[in-house]
Design a protein around this motif. Structure first.
Motif, PDB file in Angstrom:
ATOM      1  N   LEU A  27      -3.809   6.350   1.579  1.00  0.00           N
ATOM      2  CA  LEU A  27      -3.389   4.995   1.223  1.00  0.00           C
ATOM      3  C   LEU A  27      -2.074   4.651   1.927  1.00  0.00           C
ATOM      4  CD1 LEU A  27      -3.707   2.377  -0.367  1.00  0.00           C
ATOM      5  CD2 LEU A  27      -2.707   3.546  -2.349  1.00  0.00           C
ATOM      6  N   HIS A  34       0.831  -1.207   0.000  1.00  0.00           N
ATOM      7  CA  HIS A  34       0.000   0.000   0.000  1.00  0.00           C
ATOM      8  C   HIS A  34       0.865   1.258   0.000  1.00  0.00           C
ATOM      9  CE1 HIS A  34      -3.653  -2.209   0.186  1.00  0.00           C
ATOM     10  NE2 HIS A  34      -3.667  -2.427   1.492  1.00  0.00           N
ATOM     11  N   TRP A  85      -9.602   6.324   1.366  1.00  0.00           N
ATOM     12  CA  TRP A  85      -8.659   6.765   0.342  1.00  0.00           C
ATOM     13  C   TRP A  85      -9.253   6.843  -1.061  1.00  0.00           C
ATOM     14  CZ3 TRP A  85      -6.027   5.396  -4.029  1.00  0.00           C
ATOM     15  CH2 TRP A  85      -6.110   4.075  -4.459  1.00  0.00           C
TER      16      TRP A  85
END
Length: 169
Positions: A87, A69, A121
């Protein structure tokens, strides 16, 4: 290719690796458990907790997922900065979860930060478009609410966590 083409491919590889690491990690770790482990009622974290059989499997799966991520956030230059930040925050929180197995004090707060950041996100990324990003976030917030309900004594906390985490990955 150009540097931007390289970064796009790099971000795609890390994005594709995240669910493989997470879901593959929990499936492999589940297969190693003995006794009464139930993926519908038992959490992913229980697979990495002290006392689990081979907790390193799930710990590694969580760490790789978090790192993916963070890498995706770094390489996803088309996304709005606020989405990329969320994120990356979600990824960093997963790394803290991996480094803090239950019952470590940092585990639950890090998991909460990760679940919230990874649910939000898409809306902040504005990718691939505003409506689809809002739809993805809405779905994940509904799944997060389901997990919240299950955490208060529900019988499907493991299932709700897996559906949410899998959708986020």
């Amino acid at each position: 290719g150009s540097p931007s083409e390289c970064c796009v491919r790099w971000a795609l590889v890390s994005a594709a690796a995240a669910p493989v690491a997470l879901i593959g990690g929990w499936l492999l770790a589940q297969s190693r458990q003995t006794g009464e482990f139930d993926p519908v009622s038992d959490t992913i974290s229980a697979l990495a907790a002290r006392g689990a059989v081979d907790p390193g499997i799930m710990t590694a799966g969580l760490f790789v997922t978090g790192a993916c991520h963070v890498a995706t956030a770094a390489g996803l230059t088309e996304a709005a900065p606020s989405g990329r930040l969320l994120l990356a925050l979600g990824g960093a929180a997963i790394i803290v979860v991996a480094a803090s197995p239950q019952p470590a004090p940092a585990h639950v707060p890090a998991a909460a930060v990760g679940f919230v950041a990874l649910s939000l996100w898409p809306a902040f990324s504005r990718l691939p478009g505003r409506n689809s990003a809002l739809a993805a976030t809405t779905l994940m917030l509904v799944l997060l609410a389901w997990l919240g309900v299950e955490l208060r004594g529900g019988q499907m906390v493991g299932l709700s966590e897996r559906v949410l985490a899998g959708s986020q990955a």
